[in-house]
Design an enzyme around this catalytic site. Sequence first.
Site, PDB file in Angstrom:
ATOM      1  N   VAL A  58       0.832  -1.202   0.000  1.00 22.63           N
ATOM      2  CA  VAL A  58       0.000   0.000   0.000  1.00 22.63           C
ATOM      3  C   VAL A  58       0.868   1.255   0.000  1.00 22.63           C
ATOM      4  O   VAL A  58       0.575   2.228  -0.695  1.00 22.63           O
ATOM      5  CB  VAL A  58      -0.987  -0.005   1.186  1.00 22.63           C
ATOM      6  N   CYS A  59       1.952   1.236   0.760  1.00 22.56           N
ATOM      7  CA  CYS A  59       2.866   2.387   0.785  1.00 22.56           C
ATOM      8  C   CYS A  59       3.479   2.592  -0.600  1.00 22.56           C
ATOM      9  O   CYS A  59       3.542   3.718  -1.095  1.00 22.56           O
ATOM     10  CB  CYS A  59       3.951   2.188   1.826  1.00 22.56           C
ATOM     11  N   ALA A  60       3.920   1.515  -1.215  1.00 26.67           N
ATOM     12  CA  ALA A  60       4.500   1.598  -2.554  1.00 26.67           C
ATOM     13  C   ALA A  60       3.473   2.138  -3.546  1.00 26.67           C
ATOM     14  O   ALA A  60       3.802   2.968  -4.404  1.00 26.67           O
ATOM     15  CB  ALA A  60       5.007   0.222  -2.992  1.00 26.67           C
TER      16      ALA A  60
END
Length: 164
Positions: A58-60
């Site tokens: 999700v961060c990526a």
Amino acid sequence: MATTAFKGNPVQTVGDLPAVGAAAPAFELVGEGLSSLTSGDLSGRTVLNIFPSVDTGVCAASVRTFNELAAGLENTTVINVSADLPFAQARFCGAEGIENAKVGSTFRSAFGQDFGVTMTDGPLAGLLARSVVVLDENGQVIHSQLVDEITTEPDYDAAVAALG
């Protein structure tokens, strides 16, 4: 203290994000090559894409999405902020071809405390809660979001809409 969640379990942060209309705290992050990246170095508008670690899906995804959005935003700098070392952030951005956003590590900074986003409990304690803060040219907050669930993406449309 604000509350978010990680996989449905409540997680507290050290404080609250700066409110819309407030002046954002001055900040210093560590950029590529261990250079200093401060709020005073920036001109124009700023999108702070804040997240736990670029090594999660999700961060990526948020880094990729804000990179794409940044390409079309005039007078706007996107900074991806996490506790990851700037080497890891730069390696990810290089591998992904991310050129329209800056990286900012909090590894020797009070950013998480000052912006109220350091998580105080749960398995991610010490990392930053997923959030977005958008600043105008004068450093005033024009959008602020702490996601309800760390494993979900932020509201990109609301962040971009705040930029007009």
